[in-house]
Design a protein around this motif. Structure first.
Motif, PDB file in Angstrom:
ATOM      1  N   VAL A 108       0.853  -1.188   0.000  1.00 43.47           N
ATOM      2  CA  VAL A 108       0.000   0.000   0.000  1.00 43.47           C
ATOM      3  C   VAL A 108       0.895   1.246   0.000  1.00 43.47           C
ATOM      4  CG1 VAL A 108      -1.779   1.260   1.259  1.00 43.47           C
ATOM      5  CG2 VAL A 108      -1.770  -1.243   1.293  1.00 43.47           C
ATOM      6  N   PRO A 109       0.723   2.149  -0.961  1.00 40.20           N
ATOM      7  CA  PRO A 109       1.568   3.351  -1.017  1.00 40.20           C
ATOM      8  C   PRO A 109       1.456   4.192   0.258  1.00 40.20           C
ATOM      9  CG  PRO A 109       0.274   3.110  -3.028  1.00 40.20           C
ATOM     10  CD  PRO A 109      -0.246   2.095  -2.062  1.00 40.20           C
ATOM     11  N   GLU A 110       2.504   4.978   0.504  1.00 43.63           N
ATOM     12  CA  GLU A 110       2.651   5.681   1.783  1.00 43.63           C
ATOM     13  C   GLU A 110       1.426   6.522   2.173  1.00 43.63           C
ATOM     14  OE1 GLU A 110       6.386   7.668   1.998  1.00 43.63           O
ATOM     15  OE2 GLU A 110       5.942   8.565   3.934  1.00 43.63           O
TER      16      GLU A 110
ATOM     17  N   MET B   1       4.869   4.033  -8.436  1.00 42.32           N
ATOM     18  CA  MET B   1       5.769   3.020  -7.884  1.00 42.32           C
ATOM     19  C   MET B   1       5.031   1.673  -7.822  1.00 42.32           C
ATOM     20  SD  MET B   1       7.648   3.008  -4.181  1.00 42.32           S
ATOM     21  CE  MET B   1       7.988   4.744  -4.250  1.00 42.32           C
ATOM     22  N   ASN B   2       5.680   0.616  -8.267  1.00 42.23           N
ATOM     23  CA  ASN B   2       4.963  -0.654  -8.244  1.00 42.23           C
ATOM     24  C   ASN B   2       4.945  -1.250  -6.828  1.00 42.23           C
ATOM     25  OD1 ASN B   2       7.193  -2.311  -7.697  1.00 42.23           O
ATOM     26  ND2 ASN B   2       7.675  -2.529  -9.858  1.00 42.23           N
ATOM     27  N   ARG B   3       4.148  -2.297  -6.725  1.00 41.28           N
ATOM     28  CA  ARG B   3       3.867  -2.873  -5.414  1.00 41.28           C
ATOM     29  C   ARG B   3       5.127  -3.406  -4.728  1.00 41.28           C
ATOM     30  NH1 ARG B   3       1.420  -7.646  -4.016  1.00 41.28           N
ATOM     31  NH2 ARG B   3       0.102  -7.382  -2.180  1.00 41.28           N
ATOM     32  N   THR B   4       5.961  -4.101  -5.490  1.00 41.05           N
ATOM     33  CA  THR B   4       7.177  -4.681  -4.910  1.00 41.05           C
ATOM     34  C   THR B   4       8.103  -3.583  -4.402  1.00 41.05           C
ATOM     35  OG1 THR B   4       6.997  -6.547  -6.404  1.00 41.05           O
ATOM     36  CG2 THR B   4       9.151  -6.174  -5.409  1.00 41.05           C
ATOM     37  N   ALA B   5       8.214  -2.499  -5.174  1.00 44.70           N
ATOM     38  CA  ALA B   5       9.068  -1.381  -4.753  1.00 44.70           C
ATOM     39  C   ALA B   5       8.525  -0.741  -3.475  1.00 44.70           C
ATOM     40  CB  ALA B   5       9.161  -0.352  -5.877  1.00 44.70           C
ATOM     41  N   THR B   6       7.199  -0.627  -3.394  1.00 45.24           N
ATOM     42  CA  THR B   6       6.591  -0.051  -2.185  1.00 45.24           C
ATOM     43  C   THR B   6       6.909  -0.918  -0.965  1.00 45.24           C
ATOM     44  OG1 THR B   6       4.776   0.875  -3.469  1.00 45.24           O
ATOM     45  CG2 THR B   6       4.390   0.619  -1.118  1.00 45.24           C
ATOM     46  N   GLN B   7       6.784  -2.218  -1.131  1.00 42.93           N
ATOM     47  CA  GLN B   7       7.071  -3.137  -0.012  1.00 42.93           C
ATOM     48  C   GLN B   7       8.523  -3.010   0.433  1.00 42.93           C
ATOM     49  OE1 GLN B   7       5.893  -6.679  -2.161  1.00 42.93           O
ATOM     50  NE2 GLN B   7       3.970  -6.823  -1.054  1.00 42.93           N
ATOM     51  N   LEU B   8       9.412  -3.036  -0.556  1.00 42.13           N
ATOM     52  CA  LEU B   8      10.848  -2.946  -0.270  1.00 42.13           C
ATOM     53  C   LEU B   8      11.188  -1.633   0.437  1.00 42.13           C
ATOM     54  CD1 LEU B   8      13.819  -3.961  -0.793  1.00 42.13           C
ATOM     55  CD2 LEU B   8      13.723  -2.707  -2.927  1.00 42.13           C
ATOM     56  N   HIS B 101      10.890 -13.078  -0.511  1.00 42.74           N
ATOM     57  CA  HIS B 101      12.107 -13.286   0.272  1.00 42.74           C
ATOM     58  C   HIS B 101      13.215 -12.368  -0.237  1.00 42.74           C
ATOM     59  CE1 HIS B 101      10.019 -16.619   1.984  1.00 42.74           C
ATOM     60  NE2 HIS B 101       9.987 -17.305   0.858  1.00 42.74           N
ATOM     61  N   ARG B 102      13.253 -12.185  -1.537  1.00 44.35           N
ATOM     62  CA  ARG B 102      14.299 -11.357  -2.136  1.00 44.35           C
ATOM     63  C   ARG B 102      14.181  -9.905  -1.639  1.00 44.35           C
ATOM     64  NH1 ARG B 102      14.554 -12.313  -8.398  1.00 44.35           N
ATOM     65  NH2 ARG B 102      14.478 -14.426  -7.586  1.00 44.35           N
ATOM     66  N   SER B 103      12.950  -9.403  -1.597  1.00 46.08           N
ATOM     67  CA  SER B 103      12.747  -8.021  -1.135  1.00 46.08           C
ATOM     68  C   SER B 103      13.147  -7.874   0.333  1.00 46.08           C
ATOM     69  CB  SER B 103      11.277  -7.609  -1.285  1.00 46.08           C
ATOM     70  OG  SER B 103      10.919  -7.514  -2.620  1.00 46.08           O
ATOM     71  N   VAL B 104      12.813  -8.882   1.129  1.00 45.44           N
ATOM     72  CA  VAL B 104      13.129  -8.802   2.559  1.00 45.44           C
ATOM     73  C   VAL B 104      14.647  -8.742   2.748  1.00 45.44           C
ATOM     74  CG1 VAL B 104      13.009 -10.037   4.767  1.00 45.44           C
ATOM     75  CG2 VAL B 104      11.002  -9.961   3.276  1.00 45.44           C
ATOM     76  N   VAL B 105      15.367  -9.624   2.060  1.00 40.23           N
ATOM     77  CA  VAL B 105      16.832  -9.634   2.175  1.00 40.23           C
ATOM     78  C   VAL B 105      17.397  -8.309   1.670  1.00 40.23           C
ATOM     79  CG1 VAL B 105      18.949 -10.668   1.279  1.00 40.23           C
ATOM     80  CG2 VAL B 105      17.076 -12.138   2.049  1.00 40.23           C
ATOM     81  N   ALA B 106      16.912  -7.851   0.529  1.00 45.53           N
ATOM     82  CA  ALA B 106      17.421  -6.596  -0.050  1.00 45.53           C
ATOM     83  C   ALA B 106      17.212  -5.429   0.916  1.00 45.53           C
ATOM     84  CB  ALA B 106      16.719  -6.317  -1.374  1.00 45.53           C
ATOM     85  N   ALA B 107      16.062  -5.405   1.575  1.00 50.79           N
ATOM     86  CA  ALA B 107      15.766  -4.292   2.483  1.00 50.79           C
ATOM     87  C   ALA B 107      16.681  -4.321   3.709  1.00 50.79           C
ATOM     88  CB  ALA B 107      14.306  -4.366   2.916  1.00 50.79           C
ATOM     89  N   TYR B 108      16.815  -5.487   4.335  1.00 53.02           N
ATOM     90  CA  TYR B 108      17.656  -5.563   5.531  1.00 53.02           C
ATOM     91  C   TYR B 108      19.118  -5.253   5.200  1.00 53.02           C
ATOM     92  CZ  TYR B 108      13.981  -7.494   8.506  1.00 53.02           C
ATOM     93  OH  TYR B 108      12.838  -7.656   9.247  1.00 53.02           O
ATOM     94  N   VAL B 109      19.598  -5.784   4.082  1.00 53.89           N
ATOM     95  CA  VAL B 109      21.014  -5.589   3.742  1.00 53.89           C
ATOM     96  C   VAL B 109      21.275  -4.141   3.321  1.00 53.89           C
ATOM     97  CG1 VAL B 109      22.856  -6.248   2.149  1.00 53.89           C
ATOM     98  CG2 VAL B 109      21.387  -8.015   3.144  1.00 53.89           C
ATOM     99  N   SER B 110      20.402  -3.572   2.510  1.00 59.61           N
ATOM    100  CA  SER B 110      20.672  -2.212   2.038  1.00 59.61           C
ATOM    101  C   SER B 110      20.579  -1.202   3.176  1.00 59.61           C
ATOM    102  CB  SER B 110      19.748  -1.839   0.870  1.00 59.61           C
ATOM    103  OG  SER B 110      18.405  -1.952   1.264  1.00 59.61           O
ATOM    104  N   ALA B 111      19.613  -1.378   4.073  1.00 58.75           N
ATOM    105  CA  ALA B 111      19.521  -0.452   5.213  1.00 58.75           C
ATOM    106  C   ALA B 111      20.758  -0.577   6.099  1.00 58.75           C
ATOM    107  CB  ALA B 111      18.257  -0.743   6.024  1.00 58.75           C
ATOM    108  N   SER B 112      21.234  -1.789   6.272  1.00 59.13           N
ATOM    109  CA  SER B 112      22.419  -1.999   7.111  1.00 59.13           C
ATOM    110  C   SER B 112      23.664  -1.441   6.428  1.00 59.13           C
ATOM    111  CB  SER B 112      22.605  -3.493   7.398  1.00 59.13           C
ATOM    112  OG  SER B 112      21.484  -3.981   8.079  1.00 59.13           O
ATOM    113  N   ALA B 113      23.748  -1.623   5.113  1.00 58.80           N
ATOM    114  CA  ALA B 113      24.874  -1.051   4.376  1.00 58.80           C
ATOM    115  C   ALA B 113      24.855   0.468   4.473  1.00 58.80           C
ATOM    116  CB  ALA B 113      24.808  -1.490   2.909  1.00 58.80           C
TER     117      ALA B 113
END
Lengths: 319, 255
Positions: A108-110, B1-8, B101-113
């Protein structure tokens, strides 16, 4: 034809020596208000956690609106809003942000997530606490928040694992009202509860599970039909001991406080025959009442029978 | 913005806000620690040591301290956030969501980086108080910092999933990471080591990271930088693949 909201076939899960799910097969139709009743350790929470991916089943299959919970986990989980029994809330953020994050995880968008968080908090009546962290909410507010978090993704299937455990009567009624509104709007509800009154009052159908298996699925009325009613008969000259009755289905006749009590499945239909037999034996009937079996009694009978009659079953009845 | 990008981006935002809003826990410690390093090793001891590889000791040490801060914080961020989420079970809001799973890993790693990169910049900022800071090979510098923080963000994910108590985090940080860094040529040149220890040091991956960042900043290295970069990139890709496999398997997350 709409796929069932939940369909499981022969689900199994074992933890060491404990068989949490022993081939549980259930179907919950779309739009239904479905109750899951069972004693502690019956496998209710394991069943729910299998649907949302917190438990890996050892065997069997499960779908949510036709989507396999493992192969199509993204679609299946997108349809589900879960209010678990235990509090598992992000303590780093105020509650409105926790809801915005949850909506965001569902794509869901922000800006819309902010609106949804506001709506959800207003729906459960804690909007004025939006800037508070979860830990600082009262017990009742925490329960309200758990429901808000389940609602914020606008789920087609709302799973509530004992949502009213430990809350006061007023709050319980408030939560029932919200859940009923969701169901009236087309949301499928899966409810586990320890409060029999809750299942009786809310559910279209209930499944009684025990030892990880389904014992029975029926409407609350159907289940109560199968229970043992008590026919209470006032007699003009009450005898010291209960008269012998030959009516088929009548059993366990006894005298209590000068009233004849007869246990019978389908008590209403047997009452005329019992009265005729008593009058034929010379008794004069002065009053008649049929006390229907409660769902609680049916539940206890079924789960006790399942355990060979020697298991203490923990359930609560709300006044 | 697409759905996957929003989630990430939602999960990245959550992760970044978590460390940005707690500067006393996240940014102040490396500032103070590095100010002490610069004061003691750079100014007090450095004046007696003189030049190494043509630069002052404090300038020689600075890239190593950047690496130390970057890897410590990127590792700590990922391991803490995942372990704490598991410990308090709120990570279930993510793991029961429709995020891939890919988005979850990408989010945790990029925020930590990102946290590791911010820490690096803060250390450079502290360094500027004590000495001048140069950037000899900016592209190498950027590449090394990105790869190093990604690698350790990814390792932090593994640590966070593996840990079953807070003690595990301490063990990983204090007893594994820190010794490797201290023996990773942060404070000395490999040239000063006896041949045997110099060879042993080459098995320490930190040596390649420190030399890579040193090459990017002051143009000095004892190890060929392109090879180091390729090896570290390969390691980062391998670690990310392990992260992904662990999330797919539900390691540390499902029963």
């Amino acid at each position: 034809m709409t796929a069932p909201a939940i369909r499981t076939r022969e689900l199994t899960k074992r933890y060491g020596d404990v068989q949490a799910l022993a081939g549980l097969s259930l179907t919950v139709e779309s739009g239904e208000f479905f109750g899951l009743l069972g004693p502690n350790g019956a496998g209710k929470t394991t069943f729910i956690n299998t649907l949302v991916g917190l438990v890996d089943a050892d065997g069997g299959e499960a779908t949510v609106f036709g989507q396999d919970v493992e192969d199509d986990y993204r679609e299946a989980r997108d349809a589900i809003g879960l209010a678990p029994q235990e509090y598992n809330v992000d303590r780093f953020f105020p509650i409105h942000e926790v809801l915005e994050h949850k909506a965001g995880y569902h794509g869901v968008p922000e800006a819309e997530a902010e609106e949804r968080a506001e709506d959800a908090l207003k729906t459960v009546g804690i909007w004025d606490k939006r800037d508070t962290r979860f830990d600082w909410l009262s017990g009742g507010m925490k329960r309200r928040f758990m429901l808000a978090r389940a609602l914020v993704s606008d789920p087609d299937l709302l799973i509530l694992d004992e949502p009213t455990a430990g809350v006061d009567v007023q709050l319980r009624h408030d939560l029932w009202e919200i859940i009923n509104r969701m169901n009236d709007g087309g949301t499928t509800i899966l409810l586990t509860t320890h409060y029999i009154e809750e299942a009786e009052r809310l559910c279209d159908r209930v499944a009684i599970v025990d030892d990880g298996r389904k014992v029975e699925v029926a409407t609350p009325d159907e289940l109560m039909e199968r229970g043992t009613d008590t026919v209470e008969i006032g007699l003009e000259s009450p005898p010291a001991t209960a008269p012998t009755l030959s009516v088929e289905g009548a059993r366990d006749a006894r005298m209590e406080d000068e009233t004849l009590l007869v246990s019978a499945a389908g008590g209403s239909s047997l009452a005329p025959a019992i009265m005729r037999e008593l009058e034929a034996a010379g008794h004069t009937v002065t009053s008649l009442d049929v006390r229907r079996a409660s769902l609680e009694e049916v539940f206890v009978d079924m789960t006790r029978a399942d355990h060979g009659g020697d298991t203490e079953v923990e359930m609560e009845v709300d006044a | 913005m697409n759905r996957t990008a929003t989630q990430l981006l939602t999960l990245v935002r959550r992760e970044v806000l978590r460390f940005v809003r707690r500067p006393y826990n996240t940014f102040l410690p490396p500032i103070i620690t590095n100010a002490l390093y610069f004061a003691v090793f750079g100014v007090i001891l450095g004046s007696r040591i003189g030049e190494i590889a043509g630069v002052s000791y404090i300038q020689f040490v600075l890239p190593g301290l950047v690496v130390l801060g970057a890897i410590s914080d990127s590792f700590e961020n990922a391991s803490f956030t995942i372990f704490h989420g598991r410990w308090n079970e709120y990570i279930q809001a993510v793991t029961t969501s429709p995020m891939s799973h890919r988005s979850v890993v990408a989010a945790y790693v990029s925020a930590s980086a990102l946290r590791g990169i911010v820490t690096s910049l803060l250390i450079v900022g502290v360094g500027l108080v004590f000495t001048s800071v140069s950037v000899a090979h900016p592209l190498y510098l950027i590449a090394f910092v990105l790869v190093i923080t990604t690698l350790f963000g990814g390792l932090g994910v593994i640590g966070g999933l593996w840990a079953s108590d807070f003690d595990y985090l301490t063990v990983m940080n204090q007893f594994i990471l820190r010794p490797l860094v201290f023996f990773g040529a942060v404070f000395y040149s490999l040239e000063v080591l006896p041949p045997l220890w110099r060879t042993v040091s080459l098995f320490n991956p930190m040596v390649y990271m420190v030399n890579g960042v040193r090459y990017g900043m002051i143009g000095v290295t004892e190890i060929e930088p392109t090879t180091s970069l390729l090896v570290l990139t390969g390691a980062a890709v391998a670690v990310l693949a392990v992260d992904l496999a662990l999330f797919k398997r539900g390691y540390g997350l499902t029963e």
